[in-house]
Design an enzyme around this catalytic site. Structure first.
Site, PDB file in Angstrom:
ATOM      1  N   ASP A 174       0.853  -1.191   0.000  1.00 50.11           N
ATOM      2  CA  ASP A 174       0.000   0.000   0.000  1.00 50.11           C
ATOM      3  C   ASP A 174       0.882   1.231   0.000  1.00 50.11           C
ATOM      4  O   ASP A 174       0.803   2.096   0.880  1.00 50.11           O
ATOM      5  CB  ASP A 174      -0.933  -0.021   1.210  1.00 50.11           C
ATOM      6  CG  ASP A 174      -2.176   0.847   1.006  1.00 50.11           C
ATOM      7  OD1 ASP A 174      -2.278   1.507  -0.044  1.00 50.11           O
ATOM      8  OD2 ASP A 174      -3.033   0.868   1.908  1.00 50.11           O
ATOM      9  N   ASN A 227      -0.123   6.938   3.475  1.00 50.24           N
ATOM     10  CA  ASN A 227       0.269   5.982   4.510  1.00 50.24           C
ATOM     11  C   ASN A 227       1.619   6.336   5.110  1.00 50.24           C
ATOM     12  O   ASN A 227       2.310   5.479   5.652  1.00 50.24           O
ATOM     13  CB  ASN A 227       0.312   4.563   3.943  1.00 50.24           C
ATOM     14  CG  ASN A 227      -1.063   3.952   3.820  1.00 50.24           C
ATOM     15  OD1 ASN A 227      -1.998   4.338   4.524  1.00 50.24           O
ATOM     16  ND2 ASN A 227      -1.200   2.998   2.913  1.00 50.24           N
TER      17      ASN A 227
END
Length: 366
Positions: free
Chosen positions: A226, A231
């Site tokens: 991801d 993130n």
């Protein structure tokens, strides 16, 4: 319809009592846990809890990561929390990635009703998903040189991870291995998430990938999975925490590079649709690939293939998220299942681009 995505069905006070009882068994009878809270933008895959743990020998600001309850209609079919925990540890200790410091992994579902792990909480600014960072805010409003500094630092995280000195034994325990296995796992995920009401657009994308398979996929490395700036936590445009490792796998470097590039495009396309400028010069493919090659000596290849694959993967996830909203009465069922894919127009544009080419693998390079 509501704008708030439901991500958990668990009661926080009950969880606090159970976390405190578990912690006393770990560090001593004097252990205490503060009131639990969830992040303002809680993730849509795992469940995240914030708390402070205190005991005679320490005080630590913690983050717990739990698999979602079944009644919450999970985004993914399974949650290998042990692998997430070990991947963070490896990335931090062997590649110098600023992943949060892992504290404890609990495989027993008894204490909280599901396995979970606890990591140290980090501080920093995160480019938000809601509302997207491209709509405005600290990153969108930053000077172009600061935006570029953050972009290059994000690419640097991928370079450091991919070049990490991991052993074959360490990599063998992490996710899928190789491009073929990765795509097959994604198709199995699609079947699990959408087999009852199929999405023709996503199936066409799978078919196109098969017809334009790379002749020589690049070498397999540890991939974050991801890999996106949403993130990461930043201080002064420098990454201080790299989060969310549930999609980690072993495969070609381009899996991470294309995901980072496409996820920005996803937000930028939403921004343009709202008649806002956004960040059109940010995370451009050529710039990202050039910086990555400068850092590693490796020239990314077959990026048209990987960009379509990133859009397809994101389409499966987003359509599953919309199905959750339908389940909880937050969204109506569309007449056309392709409308479950928020970036339908982008995938259609990518497929159209491929149809204008001969049915042969694209040439290596960006």
């Amino acid at each position: 319809m509501t704008d708030q995505l439901r991500t958990s069905t668990r009661d926080l006070e009950e969880l606090r009592e159970r976390v405190a009882a578990w912690l006393r068994g770990r560090v001593g009878a004097d252990a205490a846990v503060s009131e639990l809270s969830r992040p303002t933008a809680n993730g849509m895959s795992s469940e995240t809890l914030f708390f402070t743990a205190t005991w005679s020998e320490g005080r630590t600001r913690c983050v717990a990561r739990l698999a979602p309850a079944e009644e919450a209609v999970p985004v993914f079919p399974s949650y290998d929390l042990r692998t997430q925990f070990e991947t963070m540890r490896l990335a931090r200790e062997k590649a110098g990635i600023p992943a949060p410091r892992p504290l404890w992994f609990e495989p027993d579902p008894g204490p909280l009703g599901t396995p979970f792990f606890v990591m140290e909480r980090a501080d920093g600014e995160v480019p938000p998903d809601v509302m997207p960072y491209t709509f405005g805010g600290w990153l969108c409003d930053a000077a172009p040189e600061d935006q570029r500094r953050l972009q290059d630092a994000g690419v640097g995280i991928l370079a450091a991870l991919h070049e990490g000195p991991f052993t074959k034994e360490e990599l063998s325990a992490i996710g899928t291995r190789g491009l073929r296995a990765h795509v097959e796992a994604q198709y199995a995920y699609y079947e699990w998430a959408h087999g009852r009401r199929r999405i023709p657009l996503l199936e066409r994308a799978f078919d196109h990938l098969e017809s334009h398979w790379p002749e020589e996929p690049g070498p397999d490395v540890l991939c974050w999975g991801d890999a996106r700036i949403g993130n990461m936590m930043f201080q002064d445009f420098t990454p201080v925490a790299v989060l969310d490792w549930e999609m980690a796998a072993v495969g070609p470097r381009e899996l991470d590079l294309s995901w980072m590039i496409f996820l920005h495009r996803f937000f930028q396309d939403l921004t343009v649709a709202m008649d806002l400028k956004g960040m059109p010069g940010f995370m451009r493919r050529d710039d990202v690939c050039r910086k990555y090659q400068e850092l590693t000596g490796y020239q990314p290849r077959d990026m048209d293939f990987y960009e379509l694959y990133a859009a397809l993967r994101h389409g499966i996830i987003m359509a599953r998220v919309w199905r959750r909203r339908i389940h909880f009465g937050e969204q109506a069922e569309p007449d056309d299942p392709d409308d479950l894919v928020l970036h339908r127009a982008t995938i259609e544009e990518l497929l159209s681009r491929w149809r204008r080419r001969p049915a042969a693998p694209p040439a290596p390079g960006c």
